[in-house]
Design a protein around this motif. Structure first.
Motif, PDB file in Angstrom:
ATOM      1  N   SER A 142      -0.104   4.442 -23.855  1.00  0.00           N
ATOM      2  CA  SER A 142       0.236   5.855 -23.999  1.00  0.00           C
ATOM      3  C   SER A 142       1.129   6.115 -25.207  1.00  0.00           C
ATOM      4  O   SER A 142       1.076   7.187 -25.806  1.00  0.00           O
ATOM      5  CB  SER A 142       0.926   6.356 -22.726  1.00  0.00           C
ATOM      6  N   ASP A 201      -6.849   5.200 -14.307  1.00  0.00           N
ATOM      7  CA  ASP A 201      -6.746   3.750 -14.224  1.00  0.00           C
ATOM      8  C   ASP A 201      -8.139   3.136 -14.333  1.00  0.00           C
ATOM      9  O   ASP A 201      -9.150   3.839 -14.359  1.00  0.00           O
ATOM     10  CB  ASP A 201      -6.034   3.297 -12.941  1.00  0.00           C
ATOM     11  N   MET A 202      -8.181   1.838 -14.400  1.00  0.00           N
ATOM     12  CA  MET A 202      -9.440   1.137 -14.644  1.00  0.00           C
ATOM     13  C   MET A 202     -10.472   1.434 -13.568  1.00  0.00           C
ATOM     14  O   MET A 202     -11.662   1.616 -13.859  1.00  0.00           O
ATOM     15  CB  MET A 202      -9.161  -0.375 -14.724  1.00  0.00           C
ATOM     16  N   GLN A 203     -10.044   1.503 -12.317  1.00  0.00           N
ATOM     17  CA  GLN A 203     -10.990   1.694 -11.220  1.00  0.00           C
ATOM     18  C   GLN A 203     -11.646   3.070 -11.246  1.00  0.00           C
ATOM     19  O   GLN A 203     -12.724   3.256 -10.684  1.00  0.00           O
ATOM     20  CB  GLN A 203     -10.286   1.471  -9.876  1.00  0.00           C
ATOM     21  N   ASN A 204     -11.008   4.038 -11.890  1.00  0.00           N
ATOM     22  CA  ASN A 204     -11.588   5.382 -11.954  1.00  0.00           C
ATOM     23  C   ASN A 204     -12.404   5.620 -13.217  1.00  0.00           C
ATOM     24  O   ASN A 204     -12.805   6.752 -13.489  1.00  0.00           O
ATOM     25  CB  ASN A 204     -10.480   6.440 -11.859  1.00  0.00           C
ATOM     26  N   SER A 217      -4.204   9.405 -11.898  1.00  0.00           N
ATOM     27  CA  SER A 217      -5.505   8.852 -11.519  1.00  0.00           C
ATOM     28  C   SER A 217      -6.181   8.108 -12.660  1.00  0.00           C
ATOM     29  O   SER A 217      -7.259   7.533 -12.484  1.00  0.00           O
ATOM     30  CB  SER A 217      -6.436   9.970 -11.028  1.00  0.00           C
ATOM     31  N   ASN A 237     -14.936   0.057 -15.061  1.00  0.00           N
ATOM     32  CA  ASN A 237     -14.360  -0.728 -13.976  1.00  0.00           C
ATOM     33  C   ASN A 237     -15.047  -2.075 -13.807  1.00  0.00           C
ATOM     34  O   ASN A 237     -14.645  -2.883 -12.970  1.00  0.00           O
ATOM     35  CB  ASN A 237     -14.390   0.050 -12.666  1.00  0.00           C
ATOM     36  N   TYR A 246      -6.556  -1.573 -20.937  1.00  0.00           N
ATOM     37  CA  TYR A 246      -5.144  -1.334 -21.254  1.00  0.00           C
ATOM     38  C   TYR A 246      -4.984   0.116 -21.696  1.00  0.00           C
ATOM     39  O   TYR A 246      -5.748   0.605 -22.531  1.00  0.00           O
ATOM     40  CB  TYR A 246      -4.681  -2.241 -22.390  1.00  0.00           C
ATOM     41  N   PHE A 247      -3.953   0.796 -21.146  1.00  0.00           N
ATOM     42  CA  PHE A 247      -3.647   2.174 -21.522  1.00  0.00           C
ATOM     43  C   PHE A 247      -2.334   2.174 -22.309  1.00  0.00           C
ATOM     44  O   PHE A 247      -1.260   1.952 -21.751  1.00  0.00           O
ATOM     45  CB  PHE A 247      -3.534   3.065 -20.286  1.00  0.00           C
ATOM     46  N   TYR A 279      -2.421  10.838 -20.364  1.00  0.00           N
ATOM     47  CA  TYR A 279      -1.632   9.750 -19.795  1.00  0.00           C
ATOM     48  C   TYR A 279      -0.651  10.207 -18.719  1.00  0.00           C
ATOM     49  O   TYR A 279      -0.029   9.378 -18.057  1.00  0.00           O
ATOM     50  CB  TYR A 279      -0.895   9.001 -20.914  1.00  0.00           C
ATOM     51  N   SER A 301     -10.515  -1.512 -23.983  1.00  0.00           N
ATOM     52  CA  SER A 301     -11.345  -2.094 -22.935  1.00  0.00           C
ATOM     53  C   SER A 301     -11.805  -3.472 -23.395  1.00  0.00           C
ATOM     54  O   SER A 301     -12.329  -3.630 -24.501  1.00  0.00           O
ATOM     55  CB  SER A 301     -12.555  -1.213 -22.657  1.00  0.00           C
TER      56      SER A 301
END
Length: 601
Positions: A467, A423-426, A421, A458, A464-465, A417, A474
């Motif tokens: 941490s 995030d959802m897009q990665n 980098s 993605n 949701y992360f 966390y 997801s």
């Protein structure tokens, strides 16, 4: 009874009054009387037509009237305010003390006095002045600063400040403003601001009254402040226990400060071949600084890349030449850092104001991807909840999801966390060429000779992360990505070996099945007869927490009730048919999305 002594005293007083009248002019309070003899402008302000002045200012005019001419000061409404006399050169000067409002000047024959063709009219305003300290008390060692405010509608005035018990030198040192010392205070010229910073460091403890007086109007104001004796400056870790987190995450701890708004701090030591020295600043003066240590970024040579403070507080490396990152001890200078996150292990942490006041330990464990499980969530046609807690409050554990509902896949993962980098897009190998993270959904029952359906993180509804709880959620919308009833999927989250915090892939997966959206009634008997005073019940495949309407309709009435799906897939719609004739034919129906059922009874 009047005695001879009383009579003599009366005679003497009368004689003294006569002598005073013949000796000079008698001055009465409130009169703007010109000075005797020739007058000079001195520190007075030029009296010009159409100008405004502050009550108490002395004004001067050299309009070249005749010697000893009479000038009448008139209120704007034509009422006489006072009479003055010019000097031998026709000049005059008077104080505006006690005056307020509009005025004009005229000669004793009633002719308006003019300058440059304009009547010599002017306005006098009363100058307001207030003084205050932002804090009623400061100490003389650590929490020694506060703001001093002089409030006035006027700007550009000159003021003299004095403080009981402070010399002019001490007062000038307290005030952070350009000033000149006077015999007992300081003079500030051309005041343009209302607030001045002050610092009482080194000032003797006690109560002080600051007196302000405007030089030309005499307006005054005062403010009190209490200066206390500053105690020893110290800092300590708020929690006495060891700070524990995973390598690659963000460890959070709090440093308490006493009699200080800053402290030195460190993480690491020569024993582990890495140390970061820095300063924490309590900018909001609440006595504590919450520090966040991002171990994922700890390979940097810049401390502020991986150490920060929450809220208004801050972290810097301005505390001396030893502050910074150290990875070798050939000299005392900071160096270029490790280039990769520090290893899992135990790291000494210290804090102190002038030395090491307190010591604790940071333990970094290896991160992991431990497990996965599936939850169901009712269909959501509007926006999803913004935070994790709101999302989780609406889920029920289960690996069968009805069409149009949401599958929520939970992955337990730690040690990642701190990576910006993440995030959802990665969460897609197509957009993240370095393959640090991936989240894949693969159909497990495509049928003979068919390619499985696939989609990636993605392409889900949201990720949701969390941490704080080492969890990733997801949200899969079963109406997207070609999902159909009867499909089964494996959801997999992987941290690949290209990550900075692992040399081998870490992965977890879970499976879920997608089924038709179905409703059926169970609250009727075998003859399709509804109970007079009972509820209508049923079973459904749709997600727990879903709500829908159950309708009962006859030729003479239509009634509806709301049913809520329970965790076991049952529902209850409350009705009361006690006022309905026995034998009445009704139709019972319900619908939720594509799921519908109908029953004639």
């Amino acid at each position: 009874m009047t005695t001879t002594t009383d009579k003599l005293r009366g005679v003497l007083l009368a004689a003294m009054l006569v002598m005073s009248v013949f000796a000079g002019t008698v001055a009465f309070a409130g009169a703007a009387t010109a000075q005797a003899g020739n007058v000079e402008m001195g520190k007075a302000t030029s009296l010009d037509a159409g100008q405004s002045y502050w009550a108490g200012q002395t004004v001067f005019n050299d309009s070249a009237l005749s010697s000893s001419a009479t000038v009448q000061i008139m209120h704007a409404n034509g009422e006489l305010y006072d009479t003055i006399t010019t000097d031998s050169e026709g000049d005059f000067k008077f104080s505006t003390d006690g005056m307020e409002g509009g005025f004009y000047l005229q000669e004793d024959d009633g002719t308006n006095l003019s300058v440059g063709g304009s009547n010599l009219s002017f306005t006098v305003r009363d100058q307001d002045l207030s003084a205050s300290f932002e804090d009623g008390s400061v100490d003389n060692a650590h929490s020694s600063t506060t703001n001093f405010t002089l409030g006035s509608k006027r700007i550009g005035y000159n003021v003299t400040l004095t403080a009981s018990g402070l010399s002019s030198e001490e007062l000038q040192g307290v005030l952070n403003v350009t000033s000149n010392r006077t015999e007992s205070g300081v003079a500030i010229v051309n005041v343009q601001q209302e607030t001045f910073s002050t610092n009482f460091n080194g000032i003797s403890a006690g109560n002080y009254t600051f007196e302000a007086e405007v030089n030309d109007t005499g307006a005054t104001a005062s403010a009190d402040i209490n200066v206390t004796e500053g105690g020893d400056a110290m800092s300590s870790f708020q929690s006495g226990s060891v700070v524990t987190d995973e390598r690659g995450d963000i460890a959070t701890y709090t440093i308490n400060l006493e009699n200080s708004n800053m402290a030195n701090a460190s993480i690491g030591s020569q024993d582990v071949n890495w140390k970061a020295n820095f300063t924490v600043n309590d900018n909001n003066n609440d006595g504590e600084v919450t520090v966040q240590f991002n171990s994922y970024q700890s390979g940097s040579a810049t401390v502020t890349d991986f150490v920060s403070a929450t809220g208004e507080d801050s972290v810097d490396t301005s505390g001396g030449p030893l502050q910074g990152v150290h990875t070798n001890w050939d000299d005392q200078s900071p160096d270029s850092g490790l280039g990769s996150p520090i290893a899992a292990g135990q790291y000494e942490m210290t804090t102190g104001v002038t030395g090491d006041d307190d010591v604790t330990q940071l333990v970094l464990n290896e991160g992991s991807v431990d497990s996965a499980q599936v939850w169901t969530h009712p269909r959501q046609t509007s926006n999803l909840p913004e935070d994790v807690s709101a999302l989780v409050s609406g889920v029920v554990e289960g690996d069968s999801v009805a069409m149009q509902d949401l599958a929520v896949v939970e992955f337990s993962a730690s040690g990642l966390y701190g990576d910006a980098s993440l995030d959802m897009q990665n969460l897609s190998t197509a957009t993240n060429g370095s393959d640090v993270y991936s989240m894949n959904f693969t159909e497990t029952n495509p049928g003979a000779n068919a390619q499985p359906k696939t989609f990636q993180g993605n392409g889900t509804r949201a990720v949701y992360f969390d941490s704080a709880n080492n969890t990733i959620y997801s949200v899969v919308d079963t109406s997207k990505n070609g999902i159909a009833a009867g499909d089964e999927y494996r959801a997999t989250f992987t941290v690949h070996q290209n990550s900075n915090v692992t040399d081998e892939a870490r992965s977890a997966n879970a499976t879920f099945a997608v089924e038709d959206r179905e409703l059926s009634f169970t609250g009727v008997n075998e003859s399709d007869v509804l109970p007079v005073g009972g509820n209508i019940t049923g079973d459904t495949s749709i997600a727990a927490g879903s709500e829908f309407q159950v309708q009962v309709k006859s030729d003479s009435f239509v009634r509806t009730a709301t049913a809520t799906v329970q965790d076991d897939g049952t529902f209850v719609a409350p009705f009361d048919f006690s006022d309905v004739d026995t034998g009445t034919e009704v139709t019972v129906s319900a619908k939720s999305g594509d799921a519908a059922t109908r029953l004639a009874a």
